[in-house]
Design a protein around this motif. Sequence first.
Motif, mmCIF file in Angstrom:
data_model
loop_
_atom_site.group_PDB
_atom_site.id
_atom_site.type_symbol
_atom_site.label_atom_id
_atom_site.label_comp_id
_atom_site.label_asym_id
_atom_site.label_seq_id
_atom_site.Cartn_x
_atom_site.Cartn_y
_atom_site.Cartn_z
ATOM 1 N N UNK A 781 0.755 -1.318 0.006
ATOM 2 C CA UNK A 781 -0.159 -0.113 0.046
ATOM 3 C C UNK A 781 0.838 1.286 -0.082
ATOM 4 N N UNK A 782 0.283 2.315 -0.491
ATOM 5 C CA UNK A 782 0.932 3.461 -0.083
ATOM 6 C C UNK A 782 0.777 4.053 1.276
ATOM 7 N N UNK A 783 1.487 5.225 1.618
ATOM 8 C CA UNK A 783 1.442 5.619 3.177
ATOM 9 C C UNK A 783 0.050 6.184 3.288
ATOM 10 N N UNK A 784 -0.394 6.941 2.280
ATOM 11 C CA UNK A 784 -1.679 7.360 2.451
ATOM 12 C C UNK A 784 -2.691 6.349 2.727
ATOM 13 N N UNK A 785 -2.980 5.095 2.142
ATOM 14 C CA UNK A 785 -3.444 4.155 2.251
ATOM 15 C C UNK A 785 -3.206 3.335 3.810
ATOM 16 N N UNK A 786 -1.917 3.394 4.219
ATOM 17 C CA UNK A 786 -1.700 2.932 5.526
ATOM 18 C C UNK A 786 -2.242 3.759 6.662
ATOM 19 N N UNK A 787 -2.076 4.925 6.537
ATOM 20 C CA UNK A 787 -2.724 5.775 7.547
ATOM 21 C C UNK A 787 -4.197 5.610 7.639
ATOM 22 N N UNK A 788 -4.951 5.452 6.209
ATOM 23 C CA UNK A 788 -6.391 5.217 6.447
ATOM 24 C C UNK A 788 -6.558 3.877 7.107
ATOM 25 N N UNK A 789 -5.883 2.844 6.722
ATOM 26 C CA UNK A 789 -6.085 1.704 7.410
ATOM 27 C C UNK A 789 -5.972 1.689 8.997
ATOM 28 N N UNK A 790 -4.871 2.531 9.619
ATOM 29 C CA UNK A 790 -4.653 2.670 10.901
ATOM 30 C C UNK A 790 -5.673 3.508 11.427
ATOM 31 N N UNK A 791 -6.444 4.369 10.834
ATOM 32 C CA UNK A 791 -7.442 5.080 11.360
ATOM 33 C C UNK A 791 -8.720 4.683 11.418
#
Length: 835
Positions: A781-791
């Motif tokens: 995933x991209x980091x934007x996708x990672x942050x979405x998954x974390x939140x």
Amino acid sequence: MNPAKELLNTWLLLSLIVFRFCISLDTISPNEPFKDGDILVSKGETFALGFFSPGNSGRHYVGIWYNKVPEQTVVWVANRDNPLNDTSGVLSINTRGNLVLNSKNRSTPVWSTNASVSSTNNSMAARLLDSGNLVLVLRDSENFAWQSFDYPTNTLLTFMKFGLDRRTGFNRYLTSWKSEDDPATGNSSLQIDPTGYPQLFLNKGGSPLWRGGPWTGQRWSGVPEMNQHFIFNVSFVNNQDEVTIVYSVNDPKIFTRMVMNESGVVARSTWHESRWFVFWYTPKELCDTFGECGPNSYCDPYDPNKFQCTCLPGFEPNSTREWYLRDGSGGCVRSQGVSACRSGEGFVKLPRVKVPDTSIARVDMSLSLKECKQECLRNCSCTAYTSADETRGGIGCLSWHGHLVDTRTFANGGQDLYVRVDVATLAQYSKKNGLIRNKRMLAVFVVSVTVTLLLLVSIVYWLVMRVKRRNEDENRMKNLFSGTSTSKYHQESREFDESTRNSDLPYFDLNIIAAATDNFSDANKLGEGGFGPVYKGLLDNHKEIAVKRLSRFSGQGVEEFKNEVGIIAKLQHRNLVRILGYCIQGEEKMLIYEYLPNKSLDFFIFDKTKRSLLDWGKRFEIICGVARGLLYLHQDSRLRIIHRDLKASNILLDNAMNPKIADFGMAKIVGGDQNEANTKRVVGTYGYMSPEYAMHGLFSVKSDVYSFGVLMLELITGKKNSAYYHDGPSSNLIGHVWDLWREDKAMEIVDSSLGDQSAKEVLRCIQIGLLCVQEYAIDRPTMSAVIFMLGNDTLLSYPKQPAFILKSTYNSKDKSISEGACSVNKVTITMINAR
């Protein structure tokens, strides 16, 4: 009884037992059925046959795998579409002499060789050869009644014939597994298409996904990696009886295979030093997709700032609007108002390409390349030609008489394609080539003169520059501070002004830094990295600073130093460390940072006592903070920056334990619309480096995502990625977590100091970490996708097998022996470990 005679009888009996065991080691005889749990090993112990259960399926299959490879690597499956649900399977020779698989729960055989056997069952035997071939033979004979090599699954081994028997229509080709847990026939296949001039095709869902092109005499046209230094001896046959290819190796100790994985990716890999290294894989980029640019055009992936599709000489876009929107699927048409038929036309050479689809091409092996040109020129319907066999000086003529589909360029390798053009286009290209030749001659002359002059002045220049550098440093400091009594300008409030810090980074005098650090005393030393020590300092205004003093013998030279200063000075984010200034004086190079009292992340998480200070809530905040910092670097800053050395020791913690990413010496700036780049100099820390960067020098934002995934798993487990684990075949942290994850035991590896708090959130973060360290960069995933998954508590995809960049080996006697990633030059390049 005579004691000597009794001893002799005992020895004979033991010899018979041992002899019988050796005979049956690689053979299934009619009177010796093979049961679930038994293992058949080839004579040289290279391959093994037995029952196995892939992944977490619980179903049982008969398969062949490498006996000497620790990680079970299955190369062939007998009953791939008819699994057994229990351990009652029995493999035996039936009354008709065939090898059959039976189960107590089924009245009919689960699987059979179905060979036409004229002999009785007592005359037949099944034998596993060192090539990995399971054969049905007459006992004490080399005549095969049946062989597994005729029925490949997803793996092509050496000495296995691949291709079509034109006489019988029998076709040997590869088909993918449905999934890692299910070896049933998938929807992807790799085979030789005999239509027109034979070529290699990868199909998915019944449609062509990638075309390997025709055989050029030394390689597939679309696989430039198969050069003359390839480790194989290749035999390609194309006649009225068959079109087949066989790969062989001179060294039997080399284990190599070509595998089609569940996603339809084909990879050629070799086993070396405890892991699989990959020569090549496909498809790996947009230009690998069949017909990506439509007819009469070619795909060029090497200029990221340019549309990859380009019309062939003499052609123009079929739809200018679609071409402008970067949609090349409509292809190109012959330029309007021109004629390429008996009006002075000729051919333009397109070098280093995968030639167009040869299913509609004509071939005449009796013509030379020169004769091929004349033949094509006489026929107005002929649009292009090339050599059919490059190994014999361009013998054989391949010509096209219609659209040219699926052409692409290569940086190296490929073939020369000659495209028919009208007289105006021919003149245009001839003029262009003439200018190029003249420019080359002029360039050679200029270079020769320049080199001569440089040789005359080089010694003097070198001596002068040494003195000049020292004078420039002294003059620069004098110019910066002359006429001011406040050379300690860091004390002024303007030091913290954003515009000042971004336009001109403050310069600190060496005397000021030495005074602040008590002359770099050991008492003020915070630690030491790969590029030199870091000291704590206290300025006259009582502001604490951290001084990174680069060792003159460190790997970070002037370029890396300028890189770090230039990059950090332009970055402003709460999760990035802030630089206050720099110092260059003589051979001293120093960076001055804000002081962060809690040191680096590795100081806590890898210490049994200190990591208990970080509960799960704080660790999750650190994970999110690092993720936000990376997102800023990748997407939100004015420059797109790839860090390339993200690890626990480069994450600093402030008073509130908030994370800040540090050490930008290895960072790279890429274009605002560029996601990927290449370097010949690979730097960083093994264990955190993505496989495509470590072995190919190919780095992207997904390289940082991989490092972030490793960091997440270390934060959750409190263990380093390179640590040993004794209860599984995977010897690094990523491999160990992956093994436990597949067994639904991931909580066993979680840091014991966390207890059972937030188990659901911890497991979710482990899954996100595994998604970040997947084998293929495109899957991460991209980091934007990672942050979405974390939140957000959304459904996460199931991670694919991760890449194990560093492996370690050990035994029960010596746990200190370790092996790192293999050198690129030893065998091949590394990539992803395809199935």
